[in-house]
Design an enzyme around this catalytic site. Structure first.
Site, mmCIF file in Angstrom:
data_model
loop_
_atom_site.group_PDB
_atom_site.id
_atom_site.type_symbol
_atom_site.label_atom_id
_atom_site.label_comp_id
_atom_site.label_asym_id
_atom_site.label_seq_id
_atom_site.Cartn_x
_atom_site.Cartn_y
_atom_site.Cartn_z
ATOM 1 N N HIS A 1 -4.717 -2.915 -6.950
ATOM 2 C CA HIS A 1 -3.457 -2.291 -6.550
ATOM 3 C C HIS A 1 -2.322 -2.530 -7.538
ATOM 4 O O HIS A 1 -1.158 -2.360 -7.193
ATOM 5 C CB HIS A 1 -3.049 -2.780 -5.159
ATOM 6 C CG HIS A 1 -3.911 -2.243 -4.065
ATOM 7 N ND1 HIS A 1 -5.268 -2.404 -4.045
ATOM 8 C CD2 HIS A 1 -3.622 -1.514 -2.958
ATOM 9 C CE1 HIS A 1 -5.772 -1.821 -2.975
ATOM 10 N NE2 HIS A 1 -4.792 -1.276 -2.296
ATOM 11 N N GLU B 1 -8.634 11.826 -1.109
ATOM 12 C CA GLU B 1 -7.869 12.138 -2.318
ATOM 13 C C GLU B 1 -8.487 13.254 -3.146
ATOM 14 O O GLU B 1 -7.768 14.075 -3.728
ATOM 15 C CB GLU B 1 -7.700 10.884 -3.176
ATOM 16 C CG GLU B 1 -6.742 9.843 -2.601
ATOM 17 C CD GLU B 1 -7.371 8.934 -1.564
ATOM 18 O OE1 GLU B 1 -8.587 9.075 -1.298
ATOM 19 O OE2 GLU B 1 -6.658 8.073 -1.017
HETATM 20 C C1 LIG Z 1 -8.923 5.432 -1.535
HETATM 21 C C2 LIG Z 1 -7.752 4.843 -0.836
HETATM 22 N N1 LIG Z 1 -6.793 5.658 -0.380
HETATM 23 C C3 LIG Z 1 -5.704 5.143 0.252
HETATM 24 C C4 LIG Z 1 -5.563 3.798 0.433
HETATM 25 C C5 LIG Z 1 -4.329 3.209 1.122
HETATM 26 N N2 LIG Z 1 -4.738 2.649 2.415
HETATM 27 C C6 LIG Z 1 -5.019 1.345 2.560
HETATM 28 S S1 LIG Z 1 -5.588 0.985 4.108
HETATM 29 C C7 LIG Z 1 -5.387 2.589 4.606
HETATM 30 C C8 LIG Z 1 -5.746 2.992 6.000
HETATM 31 C C9 LIG Z 1 -7.199 2.764 6.256
HETATM 32 O O1 LIG Z 1 -7.527 3.126 7.552
HETATM 33 P P1 LIG Z 1 -8.895 2.710 8.172
HETATM 34 O O2 LIG Z 1 -10.021 3.091 7.260
HETATM 35 O O3 LIG Z 1 -8.947 3.281 9.540
HETATM 36 O O4 LIG Z 1 -8.895 1.132 8.198
HETATM 37 P P2 LIG Z 1 -7.897 0.187 9.033
HETATM 38 O O5 LIG Z 1 -6.737 -0.099 8.137
HETATM 39 O O6 LIG Z 1 -7.526 0.891 10.262
HETATM 40 O O7 LIG Z 1 -8.686 -1.049 9.298
HETATM 41 C C10 LIG Z 1 -4.906 3.373 3.567
HETATM 42 C C11 LIG Z 1 -4.629 4.812 3.649
HETATM 43 C C12 LIG Z 1 -6.592 2.990 -0.076
HETATM 44 N N3 LIG Z 1 -6.531 1.668 0.028
HETATM 45 N N4 LIG Z 1 -7.674 3.526 -0.690
#
Ligand SMILES: Cc1ncc(C[n+]2csc(CCOP(=O)(O)OP(=O)(O)O)c2C)c(N)n1
Ligand SMILES: Cc1ncc(C[n+]2csc(CCOP(=O)(O)OP(=O)(O)O)c2C)c(N)n1
Ligand SMILES: [Mg+2]
Ligand SMILES: [Mg+2]
Lengths: 316, 318, 316, 318
Positions: A120, A51
């Site tokens: 959230h 971000e």
């Molecule tokens: C700082 C932030 N940006 C965006 C999000 C929205 N978000 C929640 S989970 C996710 C994907 C995360 O991917 P990863 O780190 O690979 O973990 P996974 O869900 O695959 O276990 C996103 C973009 C968030 N929670 N926090």
């Protein structure tokens, strides 16, 4: 007029503005598939979960001739990017003596009510209002959402555009064609004589519902929707309070240093409005806690019609 | 061209030495972060750029401005807080910008300029006219998350960008070894799939050549390069009313300021050796620089302070 | 009593608290040489320029039994770490159901007046006040600085401790020994009858100077220093306004959604205090701009004694 | 020990499959992020830790909780939003913590847990009792600045920490290749001067062994390790009222869910091959898991919702 949802209204605004001006580009961590199909992967991108970087990219591209629309996802995620917002975007034009414009729009969802708990369910628009240098938009209806997003994208300054999550699926009439809503102009959503209720986002609806109910008792409630928080239509709010002599502000952010505090301050510090004020102004805000997960607790934490009604009765 | 580079380096050094004196005399305001000793980085990089290319700068930004072609009169007027300054006196030393020459601004936030530079590079990529962006930042900035995020996204999107790390061995009072384990900052590049190049940041020709290669790569659509320039901050980190005491060892300072390591002396000697620059031409050049700087001070002092009634001007664009 | 500077008072508090409790540790990007000599490099560290990381480190170490004091440097740099503050520190205890405490103190300098321009002259305490879950401290005298820093370090919650830059060299009497000042208790710095002036940090001094000058005219000004913004001593402020019937709030942050707005709101919404209010409450705050560099502009942007006096006269 | 690991993996999978069903039925609230397919990472790592060691988790945290030894009754009660939940219903799925067993919390912010983990590791280092911290995060988290800052500072301070990257190939809907150039996340380690190890994240024994080596290193005072575990998210990223449609190719899914790649099936087959686990013992184990989960649901449903009058409780510590 067509009835479409808040989300559809926003999608239409994006589509129309990208069609209208090739300099409008957009990015987010989430793919905007429909836009990408129409405008291609150069103008419509998805980003890594970075971000801070992509918020600054929006600003840098804006200062170099483009009009980026950057979607943070939830406002929660903007806090990762706060340096670029506070230290850069809000100050960049003024501190450089106005030599360039930065027409960037930051979109984000906001608010509680969906059992997704503390991180959230935030509504921190007042934190951004406090920074001199950002325009802040918070629509309450599909028509305003569309018209204000268009105005935000066309505005030559950094704008933060808050999209209340509980409104996403709400439908309402939206005019056809290229209809904009100007930034900085409040709307009297219902005229009344006895008390002014300033509602924000979801709570415009709730205030209207309470107004409707109280009308049956002969209590006449004026409901004002500021629509933009910066610039705030102070004149419209003060005029209403001068008429009714009473003020209740309803919002789902916690009260301390909130938009509600600000609205009370601008009303109280104006001599003429102050003289017209017949009762203490009231804030109906969230409890001073991170929004809790469990449904009965979350319900207790957020404003509702009963609390709005109680506040109105307190000042009558 | 090399003679132009020399002139620019001398101007940068003399500008900052003068700024220090003016600050001691309280004629200019705020903080001064001198770039003395690091001139070859700004000049080596910017001499490989076109006017339409863009840069972002740091808190230690005077050198970047001058190297990109900024008007020293308007720079000086800004330090003096006057209306004819680049920012009409609203910015000061840490916020000088000149968008007309692609200088997108100094920045008081360590690493704060990197994302903005990525945005400028994205704009250039979309424009498709082959412009590139160079983004200056210090060794200390490599501790910040924005450094990492920017490298990742720039590499992914093949942005036409040169990341220029000015490793002047210190971030404020902290030696670079005390804030990171690996000395060679170029090693970061590998994990992002982009070239990482380490150069002698006190060799302006080497910096220029390395930048040229990176610029070619960027203009060719192959994406960013991380350029790690080893140099040294001769003076203090920052001053307000008076320069703070030197805490580094005399030996260390001597080793970096020696004639065979000083970027300006090296280029002088190189040009003299090539017969391109006579002693008297050098003297003339130095005299001209001095005259230009005197003129800049005169320009600044002749310019009025901004009128307080203009306080709200420049806030929002129409 | 000794006269020492604000900065010396803070240094004493650090030294004494680290002596008192071996679980107090501290870090910052700048070396704290004297502390490091006394307590060693394990408890006193300097960090890379990585505010997000070391802000979270403070929180994590606090949740694991230590009492970190983290100095951000200027509050400006806290914005790089905002995720850890907003999404983590302010919510962590409540959202985990109170199962652990997080006794971490974040220190930072704040304020303008030194010609260091937009990014380095910020006073954004209200942004942190808005977040339910942080205690916010803003002392105005050396004695309060020392006593409040001690209380902050001993508090079992995340505390943000703001140190007004213009006060750093100001001296004042500071009691010897282990004297704490409780969080949440305002102090009447000068008693008066005609108008309540709530000043923050540097502007407590300025308000006192104005009060002194107006006393010669027979105008009696009560000056209140809240000292902590969360918890805010609402009772003390309201009691004063009920006595004087008039309120002026002075602070160098911009007015919108500020601590000043909040103070006006808590006064206006209380029925009894509202009824006692004889004149519109007034904010004397910074102009709504990033703080400009040039001395005459900066001076125009920030409150001063003349503007405080004018506001007092407006409400009398 | 391997049998215990198998039991934990089965429990994790069944817990999340059940949570999905309960969410569809609207008996539990909020969002569910299933860990199905990734069980070997949590179990491989946590089986190499002691009870006094600490972990930080993510939004996809149920598996980490169970692997660290959390009580599924209290976990389930938390999903149901009841007072006997770990957070008294205040946290929900994304914010489960159990400080008593060193589980310092799930976290709804991508990469938000890494700095906190560094802080816990710093505490352990100061305590000097040899405790370590393991910090889970996804492939998507490698885009965040907090990832970089934490690696740098942990390496510099030789914190007793294991960075566990769960590369499940996707961050929400985005394939890892679409958000970063270099596939092998362990390559980041070099620039920080720490070991980077890539393991098959669907081989629980390999994860365990790699963790044990990293834990030894950490307990020995040699600092952190970056452990990159390649695994796969079998199901959707997140659901609220209903699971979103699958957008990934059937072939891709089949290749990862095949018996020879599924972490649970692989360990079953391995233990069977070694003669350590009979068919009937496995059946008994699965029955026990089911019984325990039924009991957890009963426990949760017997627990009351929190009383709204306790809304302000737990805000500030005394
Ligand atoms: C700082 C932030 N940006 C965006 C999000 C929205 N978000 C929640 S989970 C996710 C994907 C995360 O991917 P990863 O780190 O690979 O973990 P996974 O869900 O695959 O276990 C996103 C973009 C968030 N929670 N926090
Ligand atoms: C985010 C942030 N943190 C801290 C500071 C304070 N600060 C200003 S300059 C500086 C040192 C920067 O070091 P480096 O990046 O090496 O640049 P140099 O000063 O050596 O040119 C620090 C810590 C800042 N400006 N921004
Ligand atoms: Mg440096
Ligand atoms: Mg993933």
């Amino acid at each position: 007029m067509r009835e479409i949802s808040f989300t559809q209204a926003l999608d239409e605004a994006m589509l129309e503005e990208m069609e209208r001006d090739a300099r409008v580009i957009t990015f987010a961590t989430r793919r905007a598939t429909a836009l990408e199909r129409t405008f291609g992967g150069k103008r419509v991108r998805f980003t890594p979960i970075s971000e801070a970087a992509f918020t600054g990219i929006g600003l840098g591209a804006a200062g170099s001739g483009y009009r980026p629309v950057v979607h943070w996802g939830m406002v929660t995620f903007s806090f990762v990017a706060m340096d670029q917002i506070v230290n850069q975007a809000s100050k960049i034009r003024y501190m450089f003596g106005g030599q360039a414009d930065f027409p960037v729009t930051y979109r984000c969802t906001t608010g509680g009510g969906a059992q997704i708990a503390a991180q959230h369910s935030q509504s921190p628009y007042s934190m951004f209002m406090h920074l001199a240098g950002l325009k802040i938009v918070l629509p309450a209806t599909p028509a305003d959402a569309k018209g204000l997003l268009k105005s935000s994208i066309r505005d030559n300054n950094p704008v933060i555009f808050f999209e209340c999550s509980r409104l996403a699926a709400v439908t309402g009439p939206v005019p056809d064609g290229d209809v904009t809503v100007p930034l900085g102009v409040a709307e009297v959503k219902r005229a009344g004589r006895d008390v002014t209720v300033v509602g924000l986002a979801y709570y415009v609806r709730e205030a209207l519902a309470v107004a409707e109910a109280l009308a049956r008792e002969g209590i006449s409630v004026e409901v004002i929707d500021p629509r933009t928080l910066v610039p705030l239509d102070v004149a419209a709010i003060r005029a209403s309070v001068r008429k009714t002599g009473r003020l209740v502000v309803v919002d789902e952010a916690p009260a301390t240093c909130s938009a509600a505090s600000e609205i009370i301050a601008v009303v109280t510090e104006d001599p003429e409005t102050f003289r017209a004020l017949k009762a203490p102004a009231q804030r109906v805000c969230a409890a001073p806690v991170p929004v809790p997960f469990s449904p009965p607790l979350e319900k207790a934490a957020l404003p509702d019609q009963a609390r709005i009604e109680a506040a109105i009765r307190r000042v009558l | 061209m090399s003679v132009e580079m020399l002139r620019a380096m001398i101007l940068i050094r003399e500008f900052d030495l003068l700024a220090i004196e003016l600050r001691k005399q309280k004629r200019v305001h705020g903080v001064v972060h001198p770039y003395v000793g690091e001139e070859a980085v700004a000049v080596g990089v910017c001499s490989a750029l076109r006017r339409t290319d863009r840069i972002t700068s740091t808190h230690r930004g005077h050198g970047h401005c001058i190297a990109k072609g900024a008007d020293i009169n308007r720079m000086m007027a800004e330090l003096f807080g006057r209306v004819d300054g680049y920012c009409k006196g609203k910015g000061g030393s840490m916020h000088i910008a000149d968008f007309a020459i692609g200088m997108l601004g100094a920045n008081g936030i360590v690493a704060g300029g990197l994302p903005i530079a990525c945005g400028a590079a994205l704009a250039a990529q979309l424009e498709g006219a082959g412009a590139v962006t160079a983004c200056f930042f210090g060794d200390g900035a490599t501790g910040e998350g924005e450094f990492h995020e920017s490298l990742n996204i720039a590499s992914l999107w093949k942005l036409p960008l040169i990341f220029v790390c000015e490793n002047n061995q210190y971030g404020a009072e902290n030696a670079v070894e005390s804030v990171r384990v690996v000395g060679d900052i170029a090693t970061h590049a590998a994990a992002y799939g982009l070239p990482g190049v380490t150069v002698d940041g006190n060799d302006v020709l080497a910096v220029h050549d390395a930048t040229r290669a990176a610029v070619e790569r960027a203009r060719g659509g192959d994406g960013p390069t991380l350029l790690h320039c080893r140099t040294f901050r001769w003076l203090f980190h920052a001053m307000r009313d008076a320069p703070p005491p030197e805490t580094r060892s005399a030996d260390l300072l001597a080793s970096w300021t020696a004639r065979d390591r000083d970027a300006i002396a090296r280029l002088e000697d190189h040009l003299a050796g090539q017969g391109v620059l006579t002693e008297s031409a050098l003297r003339t050049m130095r005299d001209e620089v001095k005259r230009d700087l005197d003129a800049a001070v005169a320009f600044a002092e002749a310019s009025p302070y901004p009128d307080p009634k203009d306080l709200l001007v420049d806030m929002f664009a129409p």
